[in-house]
Design a protein around this motif. Sequence first.
Motif, PDB file in Angstrom:
ATOM      1  N   ASP A  48       0.850  -1.189   0.000  1.00 18.43           N
ATOM      2  CA  ASP A  48       0.000   0.000   0.000  1.00 18.43           C
ATOM      3  C   ASP A  48       0.886   1.238   0.000  1.00 18.43           C
ATOM      4  O   ASP A  48       2.028   1.193   0.427  1.00 18.43           O
ATOM      5  CB  ASP A  48      -0.911   0.010   1.235  1.00 18.43           C
ATOM      6  CG  ASP A  48      -2.181   0.830   1.019  1.00 18.43           C
ATOM      7  OD1 ASP A  48      -2.211   1.633   0.062  1.00 18.43           O
ATOM      8  OD2 ASP A  48      -3.132   0.671   1.807  1.00 18.43           O
ATOM      9  N   SER A  50       0.871   5.468   0.938  1.00 22.46           N
ATOM     10  CA  SER A  50       0.110   6.458   1.700  1.00 22.46           C
ATOM     11  C   SER A  50       0.894   7.756   1.849  1.00 22.46           C
ATOM     12  O   SER A  50       2.121   7.743   1.942  1.00 22.46           O
ATOM     13  CB  SER A  50      -0.228   5.898   3.090  1.00 22.46           C
ATOM     14  OG  SER A  50      -0.935   6.837   3.866  1.00 22.46           O
ATOM     15  N   TYR A  65      -0.089   7.906   8.905  1.00 19.64           N
ATOM     16  CA  TYR A  65      -0.377   7.297   7.602  1.00 19.64           C
ATOM     17  C   TYR A  65      -1.582   6.382   7.786  1.00 19.64           C
ATOM     18  O   TYR A  65      -1.798   5.837   8.880  1.00 19.64           O
ATOM     19  CB  TYR A  65       0.802   6.473   7.107  1.00 19.64           C
ATOM     20  CG  TYR A  65       2.051   7.270   6.795  1.00 19.64           C
ATOM     21  CD1 TYR A  65       2.225   7.868   5.548  1.00 19.64           C
ATOM     22  CD2 TYR A  65       3.055   7.406   7.739  1.00 19.64           C
ATOM     23  CE1 TYR A  65       3.378   8.588   5.251  1.00 19.64           C
ATOM     24  CE2 TYR A  65       4.208   8.125   7.458  1.00 19.64           C
ATOM     25  CZ  TYR A  65       4.365   8.710   6.213  1.00 19.64           C
ATOM     26  OH  TYR A  65       5.500   9.420   5.933  1.00 19.64           O
ATOM     27  N   GLN A  66      -2.354   6.171   6.708  1.00 22.51           N
ATOM     28  CA  GLN A  66      -3.493   5.276   6.786  1.00 22.51           C
ATOM     29  C   GLN A  66      -3.431   4.247   5.665  1.00 22.51           C
ATOM     30  O   GLN A  66      -3.101   4.576   4.519  1.00 22.51           O
ATOM     31  CB  GLN A  66      -4.812   6.055   6.712  1.00 22.51           C
ATOM     32  CG  GLN A  66      -5.102   6.869   7.967  1.00 22.51           C
ATOM     33  CD  GLN A  66      -6.549   7.336   8.037  1.00 22.51           C
ATOM     34  OE1 GLN A  66      -7.436   6.737   7.447  1.00 22.51           O
ATOM     35  NE2 GLN A  66      -6.783   8.408   8.776  1.00 22.51           N
ATOM     36  N   LEU A  67      -3.751   2.996   6.011  1.00 25.54           N
ATOM     37  CA  LEU A  67      -3.803   1.904   5.049  1.00 25.54           C
ATOM     38  C   LEU A  67      -5.251   1.460   4.890  1.00 25.54           C
ATOM     39  O   LEU A  67      -6.019   1.455   5.864  1.00 25.54           O
ATOM     40  CB  LEU A  67      -2.951   0.721   5.524  1.00 25.54           C
ATOM     41  CG  LEU A  67      -1.499   1.027   5.883  1.00 25.54           C
ATOM     42  CD1 LEU A  67      -0.783  -0.266   6.286  1.00 25.54           C
ATOM     43  CD2 LEU A  67      -0.767   1.694   4.731  1.00 25.54           C
ATOM     44  N   GLU A  68      -5.626   1.062   3.684  1.00 30.49           N
ATOM     45  CA  GLU A  68      -6.999   0.647   3.416  1.00 30.49           C
ATOM     46  C   GLU A  68      -7.326  -0.656   4.141  1.00 30.49           C
ATOM     47  O   GLU A  68      -6.521  -1.578   4.182  1.00 30.49           O
ATOM     48  CB  GLU A  68      -7.203   0.458   1.906  1.00 30.49           C
ATOM     49  CG  GLU A  68      -7.139   1.742   1.091  1.00 30.49           C
ATOM     50  CD  GLU A  68      -8.258   2.713   1.456  1.00 30.49           C
ATOM     51  OE1 GLU A  68      -9.360   2.244   1.813  1.00 30.49           O
ATOM     52  OE2 GLU A  68      -8.038   3.931   1.394  1.00 30.49           O
ATOM     53  N   LYS A 143      -9.925   1.444   8.894  1.00 26.58           N
ATOM     54  CA  LYS A 143      -8.606   1.535   8.286  1.00 26.58           C
ATOM     55  C   LYS A 143      -7.540   1.238   9.337  1.00 26.58           C
ATOM     56  O   LYS A 143      -7.822   1.188  10.533  1.00 26.58           O
ATOM     57  CB  LYS A 143      -8.385   2.920   7.682  1.00 26.58           C
ATOM     58  CG  LYS A 143      -9.298   3.232   6.507  1.00 26.58           C
ATOM     59  CD  LYS A 143      -8.923   4.564   5.846  1.00 26.58           C
ATOM     60  CE  LYS A 143      -9.816   4.822   4.640  1.00 26.58           C
ATOM     61  NZ  LYS A 143      -9.443   6.080   3.934  1.00 26.58           N
ATOM     62  N   LYS A 145      -4.022   2.602  10.946  1.00 28.88           N
ATOM     63  CA  LYS A 145      -3.303   3.859  11.076  1.00 28.88           C
ATOM     64  C   LYS A 145      -1.923   3.630  11.671  1.00 28.88           C
ATOM     65  O   LYS A 145      -1.751   2.849  12.599  1.00 28.88           O
ATOM     66  CB  LYS A 145      -4.094   4.830  11.958  1.00 28.88           C
ATOM     67  CG  LYS A 145      -3.426   6.179  12.166  1.00 28.88           C
ATOM     68  CD  LYS A 145      -4.197   7.058  13.136  1.00 28.88           C
ATOM     69  CE  LYS A 145      -5.465   7.592  12.539  1.00 28.88           C
ATOM     70  NZ  LYS A 145      -6.099   8.612  13.438  1.00 28.88           N
ATOM     71  N   SER A 206       5.421  10.942   1.487  1.00 27.60           N
ATOM     72  CA  SER A 206       4.750   9.673   1.248  1.00 27.60           C
ATOM     73  C   SER A 206       5.658   8.490   1.557  1.00 27.60           C
ATOM     74  O   SER A 206       6.877   8.615   1.642  1.00 27.60           O
ATOM     75  CB  SER A 206       4.257   9.608  -0.199  1.00 27.60           C
ATOM     76  OG  SER A 206       5.355   9.760  -1.088  1.00 27.60           O
TER      77      SER A 206
END
Length: 215
Positions: A48, A50, A65-68, A143, A145, A206
């Motif tokens: 992923d 982010s 940061y956030q991951l799906e 999600k 985090k 990022s």
Amino acid sequence: MKPIILLVLLLGCVCILKAQKYPEPEFANEVYFLKKDSVNMVIRLDKDHSKMENKNKIGSYEQSYQLEGDKSRIRLRSGKDLSFVFSTGSGTENKSGNPAADSVMRANGMNPSMVNGMDMDMYGFRDPSSSIQLYKTESSKGKRKIITMKAGGGMFGAGKTSSSDTYTFSVKKIRNGYWELLIDKPLPRGEYAFSIADRPTGMDQSATFFAFGVD
């Protein structure tokens, strides 16, 4: 003549065993899980990307940061004796590195021949320990985090700072451009992600993440 043939066969067996012990990942510059078995294999982690999010509230501040999704589809049964591998895709036979890596280094003012001579990866790191971190993620609204810094909570935002839990790993060099990452202590049940900061860094700071979960 027979001793020579026998020696050649033995050397060939050694090479085969070495290849089985540390198989080459399909994609370079990614963290893979090394499943140690009678025939070892590498398993690709959830990948992923982010951008860093900055949240400012009265008396508090958070970078994250956030991951799906709230869970990774890659599940490990135990958090004990875990090993992962990381490859830049350039072995000892490739003295000048790969063209893509050379282009990135030249664009950043680095000499590819000097970098490869020092056994660095395409970003100029000597080994993955300087470019990769392992985080335990936190579930939030469906999600995952990763909090890199959280401050505030006290009078006028003077509370303590905190961040997501990080875990250390030891790096074992297998060959040029290929390392084994051995997690230093058992991982509790939960969701985890290796992070690699994008370079050259942009304004959004990022990063790319390689996620897995421990059941």
